[in-house]
Design an enzyme around this catalytic site. Structure first.
Site, PDB file in Angstrom:
ATOM      1  N   GLY A  56       0.726  26.824  37.773  1.00  0.00           N
ATOM      2  CA  GLY A  56      -0.581  27.110  38.334  1.00  0.00           C
ATOM      3  C   GLY A  56      -0.499  28.073  39.490  1.00  0.00           C
ATOM      4  N   GLU A  91      -2.053  32.105  34.912  1.00  0.00           N
ATOM      5  CA  GLU A  91      -0.943  31.544  35.684  1.00  0.00           C
ATOM      6  C   GLU A  91       0.128  30.922  34.775  1.00  0.00           C
ATOM      7  OE1 GLU A  91       0.056  31.621  38.771  1.00  0.00           O
ATOM      8  OE2 GLU A  91      -1.659  32.582  39.709  1.00  0.00           O
ATOM      9  N   GLU A 105       3.950  32.329  34.644  1.00  0.00           N
ATOM     10  CA  GLU A 105       5.044  31.484  35.110  1.00  0.00           C
ATOM     11  C   GLU A 105       5.941  30.946  34.010  1.00  0.00           C
ATOM     12  OE1 GLU A 105       3.328  28.451  37.595  1.00  0.00           O
ATOM     13  OE2 GLU A 105       2.923  29.884  39.208  1.00  0.00           O
ATOM     14  N   GLU A 144      12.966  27.500  37.194  1.00  0.00           N
ATOM     15  CA  GLU A 144      13.191  26.954  35.852  1.00  0.00           C
ATOM     16  C   GLU A 144      11.982  26.135  35.453  1.00  0.00           C
ATOM     17  OE1 GLU A 144      16.274  23.911  35.393  1.00  0.00           O
ATOM     18  OE2 GLU A 144      16.144  23.448  37.526  1.00  0.00           O
TER      19      GLU A 144
END
Length: 183
Positions: A77, A93, A97, A147
């Site tokens: 997020g 987002e 990511e 990660e």
């Protein structure tokens, strides 16, 4: 009501419109310029959080690559951008990511947060969404994520999450089993 010691408005000494130093407290949520009459309200910034479960009932978590809370767990997020809906922001987002594409989202709840960035407290309103992805095959840590991986729902420890609102959100999800519908 006085602007609290930790409230970000205490840092604003000059009017952002005319530059006057006659920028005074108006109430507990705003300042007013005695020179030009401008009133500035400091409202929380919108942020989004994705709760993504896979078919095995595991939840997607990310490890933060940067401060605040570097090295702790997080959910995908981030901040909404101007002219963007919360749903568009959660899709963007998650893609930025994790590389994953969201196909369905459902609003869950919101929690206030204080996100310290560059020594400045950014007050946020974190909007939590249950999100569904087509596949997690292309899962890859990107952007500000070190990660990302799935954890069995029963193995989640809220204390492993570094941001207060995410920790509170995880606790709420764990205690409200009927909250997630998993579409």
């Amino acid at each position: 009501m006085n602007i609290k010691r930790g409230h970000p408005l205490r840092l604003f000494r000059f009017c952002p419109k005319c530059g006057s130093a006659r920028f005074i407290e108006n109430n507990g949520h705003s300042k007013r310029c005695e020179s030009c009459g401008f009133t500035y309200y400091f409202n929380p910034r919108a942020a989004v959080v994705a709760v993504i479960l896979n078919d095995e009932g595991e939840i997607l978590v990310c490890r933060r690559a940067k401060d605040p809370a570097k090295g702790t767990l997080d959910l995908p997020g981030g901040f909404t951008e101007s002219y963007e809906t919360a749903e568009e922001a959660v899709n963007r987002e998650v893609k930025e990511e994790t590389g994953l594409d969201i196909v369905q989202t459902r609003y869950l709840f919101s929690l206030p947060n204080v996100y310290t960035y560059s020594g400045f407290d950014v007050h946020t309103m974190d909007l939590f969404f249950e999100s569904r992805v087509v596949s997690s095959e292309n899962l890859e840590a990107r952007d500000d994520v070190a990660e990302c991986f799935f954890i069995p729902f029963g193995d989640i420890n809220p204390e492993d999450f570094g941001l207060a609102s995410i920790r509170a959100g995880i606790k709420k999800i764990i205690t409200s089993k009927d909250l997630l519908q998993c579409f």
